[in-house]
Design a protein around this motif. Sequence first.
Motif, PDB file in Angstrom:
ATOM      1  N   GLU A   1       0.928  -1.307   0.029  1.00 46.87           N
ATOM      2  CA  GLU A   1       0.024  -0.050  -0.022  1.00 46.87           C
ATOM      3  C   GLU A   1       1.047   1.058  -0.018  1.00 46.87           C
ATOM      4  OE1 GLU A   1      -3.907   1.513   2.486  1.00 46.87           O
ATOM      5  OE2 GLU A   1      -2.344   0.497   3.410  1.00 46.87           O
ATOM      6  N   ASP A   2       1.820   1.300   0.835  1.00 49.23           N
ATOM      7  CA  ASP A   2       2.913   2.443   0.835  1.00 49.23           C
ATOM      8  C   ASP A   2       3.541   2.488  -0.525  1.00 49.23           C
ATOM      9  OD1 ASP A   2       2.224   2.833   3.529  1.00 49.23           O
ATOM     10  OD2 ASP A   2       3.911   1.851   4.327  1.00 49.23           O
ATOM     11  N   HIS A   3       3.998   1.458  -0.918  1.00 48.47           N
ATOM     12  CA  HIS A   3       4.573   1.307  -2.457  1.00 48.47           C
ATOM     13  C   HIS A   3       3.501   2.182  -3.525  1.00 48.47           C
ATOM     14  CE1 HIS A   3       7.030   0.598  -5.706  1.00 48.47           C
ATOM     15  NE2 HIS A   3       5.817  -0.450  -6.318  1.00 48.47           N
ATOM     16  N   MET A   4       2.180   1.704  -3.462  1.00 52.97           N
ATOM     17  CA  MET A   4       1.327   2.070  -4.288  1.00 52.97           C
ATOM     18  C   MET A   4       0.949   3.579  -4.217  1.00 52.97           C
ATOM     19  SD  MET A   4       1.151  -0.288  -6.375  1.00 52.97           S
ATOM     20  CE  MET A   4      -0.148   0.510  -7.425  1.00 52.97           C
ATOM     21  N   PHE A   5       1.169   4.184  -3.045  1.00 51.60           N
ATOM     22  CA  PHE A   5       1.054   5.591  -2.800  1.00 51.60           C
ATOM     23  C   PHE A   5       2.081   6.260  -3.401  1.00 51.60           C
ATOM     24  CE2 PHE A   5      -1.835   4.852   0.973  1.00 51.60           C
ATOM     25  CZ  PHE A   5      -2.918   5.144   0.519  1.00 51.60           C
ATOM     26  N   ASP A   6       3.455   5.762  -3.286  1.00 54.13           N
ATOM     27  CA  ASP A   6       4.492   6.267  -3.891  1.00 54.13           C
ATOM     28  C   ASP A   6       4.338   6.495  -5.470  1.00 54.13           C
ATOM     29  OD1 ASP A   6       5.623   6.787  -1.514  1.00 54.13           O
ATOM     30  OD2 ASP A   6       7.004   4.866  -1.722  1.00 54.13           O
ATOM     31  N   VAL A   7       3.998   5.192  -6.164  1.00 50.43           N
ATOM     32  CA  VAL A   7       3.664   5.065  -7.615  1.00 50.43           C
ATOM     33  C   VAL A   7       2.549   6.352  -7.929  1.00 50.43           C
ATOM     34  CG1 VAL A   7       2.714   3.856  -9.317  1.00 50.43           C
ATOM     35  CG2 VAL A   7       4.371   2.634  -7.584  1.00 50.43           C
ATOM     36  N   GLN A   8       1.473   6.261  -7.329  1.00 52.82           N
ATOM     37  CA  GLN A   8       0.532   7.251  -7.260  1.00 52.82           C
ATOM     38  C   GLN A   8       1.045   8.725  -7.380  1.00 52.82           C
ATOM     39  OE1 GLN A   8      -2.517   7.304  -4.558  1.00 52.82           O
ATOM     40  NE2 GLN A   8      -3.977   8.390  -5.900  1.00 52.82           N
ATOM     41  N   GLU A   9       1.812   9.030  -6.516  1.00 51.16           N
ATOM     42  CA  GLU A   9       2.409  10.510  -6.397  1.00 51.16           C
ATOM     43  C   GLU A   9       3.597  10.528  -7.396  1.00 51.16           C
ATOM     44  OE1 GLU A   9       3.618  14.172  -5.023  1.00 51.16           O
ATOM     45  OE2 GLU A   9       1.857  12.907  -4.710  1.00 51.16           O
ATOM     46  N   GLN A  10       4.097   9.564  -7.809  1.00 50.89           N
ATOM     47  CA  GLN A  10       4.864   9.794  -9.386  1.00 50.89           C
ATOM     48  C   GLN A  10       4.254   9.902 -10.490  1.00 50.89           C
ATOM     49  OE1 GLN A  10       7.486   6.306  -8.997  1.00 50.89           O
ATOM     50  NE2 GLN A  10       8.501   6.957  -7.405  1.00 50.89           N
ATOM     51  N   ALA A  11       3.116   9.162 -10.476  1.00 48.91           N
ATOM     52  CA  ALA A  11       1.994   9.381 -11.744  1.00 48.91           C
ATOM     53  C   ALA A  11       1.738  10.764 -11.738  1.00 48.91           C
ATOM     54  CB  ALA A  11       1.172   8.392 -11.687  1.00 48.91           C
ATOM     55  N   ARG A  12       1.195  11.505 -10.672  1.00 52.61           N
ATOM     56  CA  ARG A  12       0.816  12.655 -10.523  1.00 52.61           C
ATOM     57  C   ARG A  12       1.603  13.720 -10.871  1.00 52.61           C
ATOM     58  NH1 ARG A  12       0.998  16.836  -7.849  1.00 52.61           N
ATOM     59  NH2 ARG A  12       2.416  15.956  -6.406  1.00 52.61           N
ATOM     60  N   ILE A  13       3.055  13.647 -10.823  1.00 56.47           N
ATOM     61  CA  ILE A  13       4.093  14.310 -10.982  1.00 56.47           C
ATOM     62  C   ILE A  13       4.201  14.326 -12.560  1.00 56.47           C
ATOM     63  CG2 ILE A  13       6.414  14.750 -10.856  1.00 56.47           C
ATOM     64  CD1 ILE A  13       6.179  14.258  -7.714  1.00 56.47           C
ATOM     65  N   LEU A  14       4.273  13.212 -13.122  1.00 60.82           N
ATOM     66  CA  LEU A  14       4.339  12.890 -14.495  1.00 60.82           C
ATOM     67  C   LEU A  14       3.393  13.381 -15.196  1.00 60.82           C
ATOM     68  CD1 LEU A  14       6.152  11.604 -16.674  1.00 60.82           C
ATOM     69  CD2 LEU A  14       4.655   9.566 -16.435  1.00 60.82           C
ATOM     70  N   VAL A  15       1.923  13.417 -14.831  1.00 58.38           N
ATOM     71  CA  VAL A  15       1.003  14.108 -15.405  1.00 58.38           C
ATOM     72  C   VAL A  15       0.883  15.459 -15.471  1.00 58.38           C
ATOM     73  CG1 VAL A  15      -1.374  14.338 -15.334  1.00 58.38           C
ATOM     74  CG2 VAL A  15      -0.771  12.199 -15.266  1.00 58.38           C
ATOM     75  N   GLU A  16       1.409  16.039 -14.521  1.00 54.13           N
ATOM     76  CA  GLU A  16       1.753  17.554 -14.496  1.00 54.13           C
ATOM     77  C   GLU A  16       2.837  18.074 -15.435  1.00 54.13           C
ATOM     78  OE1 GLU A  16       2.652  18.767 -10.373  1.00 54.13           O
ATOM     79  OE2 GLU A  16       0.241  18.258  -9.715  1.00 54.13           O
ATOM     80  N   ASN A  17       3.800  17.194 -15.277  1.00 55.49           N
ATOM     81  CA  ASN A  17       4.952  17.493 -16.409  1.00 55.49           C
ATOM     82  C   ASN A  17       4.226  17.745 -17.894  1.00 55.49           C
ATOM     83  OD1 ASN A  17       6.596  18.168 -14.392  1.00 55.49           O
ATOM     84  ND2 ASN A  17       7.562  16.218 -14.468  1.00 55.49           N
TER      85      ASN A  17
END
Length: 78
Positions: free
Chosen positions: A27-43
């Motif tokens: 679950e912690d790992h998936m939250f990290d992946v979700q945050e990375q995806a959010r940053i990628l989408v913003e970029n």
Amino acid sequence: MEDIASLMAHGPGLSQSDWTNFGATQEDHMFDVQEQARILVENIQAAASEGAQTDSESATDFSSTTEPVINRPVNEPV
């Protein structure tokens, strides 16, 4: 040898506490992946916006010219 035999006496699997720890870790790992995806989408959105702005600025620059940009027809053999 007895310790090894007792450790190997049961089938593979996870205890309830192991399963809970595994779930929490994933679950912690998936939250990290979700945050990375959010940053990628913003970029990606920022890059698309920059590209659109550049296109708009260029369109304005080229629309004011009366001379052809190149001295041959486009997409026709020379």
